[in-house]
Design a protein around this motif. Structure first.
Motif, short mmCIF file in Angstrom:
data_model
loop_
_atom_site.label_atom_id
_atom_site.label_comp_id
_atom_site.label_asym_id
_atom_site.label_seq_id
_atom_site.Cartn_x
_atom_site.Cartn_y
_atom_site.Cartn_z
N ARG A 58 -14.03 10.87 -9.09
CA ARG A 58 -13.82 9.68 -9.92
C ARG A 58 -14.28 8.40 -9.21
O ARG A 58 -14.81 7.49 -9.83
CB ARG A 58 -12.34 9.53 -10.31
CG ARG A 58 -11.83 10.59 -11.24
CD ARG A 58 -10.53 10.15 -11.90
NE ARG A 58 -9.46 9.81 -10.99
CZ ARG A 58 -8.56 10.66 -10.50
NH1 ARG A 58 -8.62 11.95 -10.84
NH2 ARG A 58 -7.58 10.24 -9.71
N PHE A 59 -14.07 8.34 -7.90
CA PHE A 59 -14.42 7.14 -7.15
C PHE A 59 -15.82 7.20 -6.55
O PHE A 59 -16.20 6.32 -5.76
CB PHE A 59 -13.38 6.89 -6.05
CG PHE A 59 -12.09 6.33 -6.56
CD1 PHE A 59 -11.97 4.97 -6.83
CD2 PHE A 59 -11.00 7.15 -6.78
CE1 PHE A 59 -10.76 4.44 -7.29
CE2 PHE A 59 -9.79 6.64 -7.25
CZ PHE A 59 -9.68 5.27 -7.51
N GLY A 60 -16.59 8.23 -6.90
CA GLY A 60 -17.97 8.31 -6.44
C GLY A 60 -18.12 8.62 -4.97
O GLY A 60 -19.15 8.30 -4.36
N LYS A 61 -17.13 9.29 -4.36
CA LYS A 61 -17.15 9.55 -2.93
C LYS A 61 -17.28 11.04 -2.58
O LYS A 61 -17.33 11.38 -1.40
CB LYS A 61 -15.88 8.99 -2.28
CG LYS A 61 -15.78 7.47 -2.39
CD LYS A 61 -14.55 6.94 -1.69
CE LYS A 61 -14.53 5.42 -1.71
NZ LYS A 61 -15.66 4.83 -0.94
N PHE A 62 -17.35 11.88 -3.58
CA PHE A 62 -17.36 13.32 -3.31
C PHE A 62 -18.64 13.74 -2.59
O PHE A 62 -18.61 14.62 -1.73
CB PHE A 62 -17.22 14.08 -4.63
CG PHE A 62 -17.00 15.56 -4.48
CD1 PHE A 62 -15.86 16.05 -3.85
CD2 PHE A 62 -17.91 16.47 -4.99
CE1 PHE A 62 -15.64 17.42 -3.74
CE2 PHE A 62 -17.71 17.84 -4.88
CZ PHE A 62 -16.56 18.32 -4.26
N GLU A 63 -19.76 13.11 -2.91
CA GLU A 63 -21.05 13.52 -2.34
C GLU A 63 -21.31 12.92 -0.96
O GLU A 63 -22.26 13.28 -0.29
CB GLU A 63 -22.20 13.11 -3.26
CG GLU A 63 -22.33 13.96 -4.51
CD GLU A 63 -21.42 13.48 -5.63
OE1 GLU A 63 -21.43 12.26 -5.96
OE2 GLU A 63 -20.68 14.31 -6.18
N GLU A 64 -20.47 11.98 -0.53
CA GLU A 64 -20.72 11.29 0.73
C GLU A 64 -20.71 12.24 1.92
O GLU A 64 -20.03 13.27 1.92
CB GLU A 64 -19.67 10.19 0.95
CG GLU A 64 -19.77 9.04 -0.01
CD GLU A 64 -18.71 7.98 0.24
OE1 GLU A 64 -17.81 8.23 1.08
OE2 GLU A 64 -18.78 6.91 -0.40
N ALA A 65 -21.46 11.87 2.96
CA ALA A 65 -21.45 12.63 4.21
C ALA A 65 -20.10 12.46 4.90
O ALA A 65 -19.51 11.38 4.88
CB ALA A 65 -22.56 12.17 5.12
N ARG A 66 -19.61 13.53 5.49
CA ARG A 66 -18.40 13.48 6.32
C ARG A 66 -18.44 14.68 7.26
O ARG A 66 -19.46 15.37 7.37
CB ARG A 66 -17.13 13.48 5.46
CG ARG A 66 -17.00 14.58 4.44
CD ARG A 66 -15.72 14.42 3.62
NE ARG A 66 -15.72 15.32 2.47
CZ ARG A 66 -16.17 15.01 1.27
NH1 ARG A 66 -16.66 13.81 1.03
NH2 ARG A 66 -16.15 15.90 0.28
N THR A 67 -17.36 14.94 7.94
CA THR A 67 -17.33 16.00 8.93
C THR A 67 -17.87 17.32 8.38
O THR A 67 -17.41 17.79 7.33
CB THR A 67 -15.89 16.21 9.45
OG1 THR A 67 -15.46 15.01 10.09
CG2 THR A 67 -15.82 17.37 10.43
N ALA A 68 -18.86 17.87 9.07
CA ALA A 68 -19.49 19.16 8.73
C ALA A 68 -20.23 19.13 7.39
O ALA A 68 -20.49 20.18 6.82
CB ALA A 68 -18.46 20.29 8.74
N LYS A 69 -20.58 17.95 6.90
CA LYS A 69 -21.19 17.84 5.58
C LYS A 69 -22.17 16.69 5.54
O LYS A 69 -21.85 15.57 5.97
CB LYS A 69 -20.11 17.64 4.52
CG LYS A 69 -20.62 17.38 3.12
CD LYS A 69 -19.50 16.96 2.20
CE LYS A 69 -20.00 16.65 0.80
NZ LYS A 69 -20.98 15.56 0.75
#
Length: 587
Positions: free
Chosen positions: A547-558
């Motif tokens: 919903r907040f448009g943050k699911f696709e963002e890079a983060r740990t191991a991704k």
């Protein structure tokens, strides 16, 4: 109790023995259901539909939890040396490298589909019966059908349906963009026939009016996403299905129905919601009731507590953790400057006043807290987010806790599978390959842990547990309303709801029962964090990030990923066995 067996035919011809949560209390039966001419009794059928909420679906880390949490910043299950490799199926959920053959994607799909089928079976059996409270049970069965279907649509974008009153009906596929409006209409339609919680023998384990309001608030909050899954922008304020208002107005309406009902109250001790003794919890609106016994046929689970605990951490001489699941550095550091929040951490106090400090100052704790059924001493670890060097009891060669002066001796712990390493939960993982969640045997202590759910030591390490698992909780309803206010531009009302959550929680007596501290302003970044502070590990984070448009963002191991990963693939086994489903985009 006499066991009753009836012929069964699931949507995908699965034969299953299930144990049941009855409509008013726990019973154990083996039920073979058939969606066809030989219907089970309505009582058995609706009990089986309720039972499927447990039986792994919403209570085991490898089902809905895994898909909703391991794909986010709140939870990660890396390969740890020789443990948790399993063909990469766990770390794939955090790395976003899953495909249609991932076993956990299939497990969640199968269990949700069993829930759909059992709900349809219950509807059929009740419709054909003259059972007392027929309209109530029918409304509950339809509510369960909507609940299972909604979760399937959310995770997979499509879900099966079959007319329960037509023996010859074909299976049809409901697609999320259309079916979400149908589900909303269906749930709104059953409200008059549902009971208020606490009336007509209902409780948190039954689908009541308040469960319907919560489900509707959640469906309206996510309606824009389900209608236009891959969009860069979601229209959260489009016209609602009915009523001439917007989706967010409906979220506010239904969440306010719950908040203003007087039937629920925020717990001052946040972790009380996740205790073994949460039967009388004041926040639980709809929950999977788990009251395991040694001889129970019903599948309960201690999974959410068992998974993050290290093997060297022993709640009793018969128990240990499994050193699996942690949280990410991103989520851990979102709490920076907020460690005094009562939802972040809580020390345990024994009956004699001893606090377990877990900081090297502990010498011993009393052995007077005993595990039910065994009478062995129960060591209580602290709750919330755990980081740094860990302390606790150790086991002697005779299988008992090391004692000192009749008390449980507290020691600095070392990793069970690498005794050269301290049990030191470092928030950073520092994977050798930043995009692969793989740790060597010398790195297996990494990752802060989430001890949100109380560890139930009553059943050894067989996975059973008695913590009722919340599906809808008052705190979560406040976050939905706050988000709806925010999306409507009413930031002051959103801030007020967030501060109600913050200040209603209090710290332990060690810190003078101090209430949480209100914040003075609210923007989108802060709101995303505040929602997670309240609802972490409660099977909702993936939806929030989308919903907040943050699911696709890079983060740990991704790395940065494509919007097609917002839903999971239909399992390849289902595609191969049926011509009804088509594979989702990008798989």
């Amino acid at each position: 109790m006499k066991l009753k067996t009836i012929k069964i035919s699931y949507l995908f011809f699965a034969l299953l023995s299930v144990s049941i949560l009855s409509c008013t209390d726990l019973e154990e039966q083996v039920v073979d259901e058939r969606l066809g001419s030989e219907s089970p009794s309505p009582e058995n059928a609706i009990a089986a539909a309720y039972g499927q909420l447990g039986d792994g679906t919403f209570v085991d880390h490898g089902n809905v939890f895994g898909l909703q949490e391991y794909s986010t910043d709140e939870a990660i299950l890396p390969t740890r040396g020789s443990d948790w490799g399993d063909g990469g199926k766990w770390r794939a959920l955090s790395e976003f490298t899953w495909d249609a053959s991932n076993p956990q994607i299939k497990s969640a799909w199968d269990n949700l589909n069993f829930g759909i089928t059992k709900s349809l079976t219950a509807i059929q059996a009740i419709e054909k019966s003259s059972v007392t409270n027929k309209q109530l049970f029918l409304a509950e069965a339809k509510g369960l059908l909507a609940f299972y279907t909604y979760h399937t649509l959310d995770l997979y974008g499509q879900a099966p349906y079959r007319d329960p009153m037509d023996v010859n009906a074909e299976i049809v596929v409901r697609k999320a963009d259309v079916a979400i409006d149908e589900l909303i209409t269906e749930v709104e339609g059953i409200i008059p026939n549902l009971a208020n919680i606490g009336e007509q023998s209902t409780h948190m384990g039954r689908f009541t009016k308040q469960a319907a309001y919560a489900l509707l608030a959640d469906m309206y909050m996510n309606r824009a996403v389900l209608k236009n899954r891959y969009s860069n922008t979601f229209d959260f304020n489009e016209s609602a299905v009915s009523g001439g208002v917007s989706d967010m107005d409906k979220v506010i309406e239904y969440s306010s129905n719950i908040i203003n009902s007087g039937r629920f109250k925020l717990e001052s001790n946040f972790f009380r919601n996740f205790d073994i003794s949460n039967d009388d919890g004041t926040e639980l609106i709809f929950a999977v009731v788990q009251k395991a016994t040694a001889n129970s046929l019903r599948n309960s689970s201690n999974s959410f507590a068992y998974m993050p605990v290290e093997r060297a951490q022993k709640p009793s001489p018969d128990n240990r953790g499994t050193n699996a699941t942690g949280t990410t550095p991103e989520f851990y550091h979102s709490w920076d400057g907020n460690h005094e929040d009562p939802r972040f951490h809580r020390h345990y106090q024994y009956e004699d006043g001893t606090w377990f400090m877990n900081d090297g100052t502990d010498v011993s704790v009393p052995a007077t807290s005993l595990v039910e059924g065994t009478g062995k001493p129960w060591f209580h670890f602290n709750r919330g987010i755990q980081a740094g060097v860990q302390y606790g009891p150790t086991i002697l060669a005779n299988g008992s806790f090391e004692m000192v002066n009749g008390r449980i001796k507290v020691n600095q712990l070392k990793m069970e599978k690498n005794t050269n390493l301290l049990v030191n939960f470092t928030p950073e993982y520092n994977f050798d390959n930043p995009l692969q969640a793989v740790l060597s045997q010398n790195q297996i202590n990494r990752g802060a842990r989430v001890f949100k759910y109380e560890f139930d030591p009553s059943f050894g390490n067989n996975g059973n547990g008695s913590v009722n698992i919340s599906l809808f909780r008052l705190g979560g309803i406040y976050t939905l309303r706050a988000e709806a206010y925010f999306r409507k531009g009413n930031t002051s009302a959103a801030l007020a709801d967030i501060n109600i959550l913050r200040t209603s929680r209090t710290r332990e007596a060690l810190f003078g029962n101090a209430p949480g501290i209100a914040i003075t302003s609210l923007d989108e970044t802060t709101l995303v964090k505040e929602i997670a502070f309240e609802t972490y590990w409660e099977l909702v984070r993936r939806k929030q990030l989308i919903r907040f448009g943050k699911f696709e963002e890079a983060r740990t191991a991704k790395s940065v990923t494509a919007p097609t990963r917002r839903i999971y693939p239909i399992p390849q086994a289902t595609i191969d066995a049926s011509n009804v489903f088509t594979q989702n985009k990008g798989y």
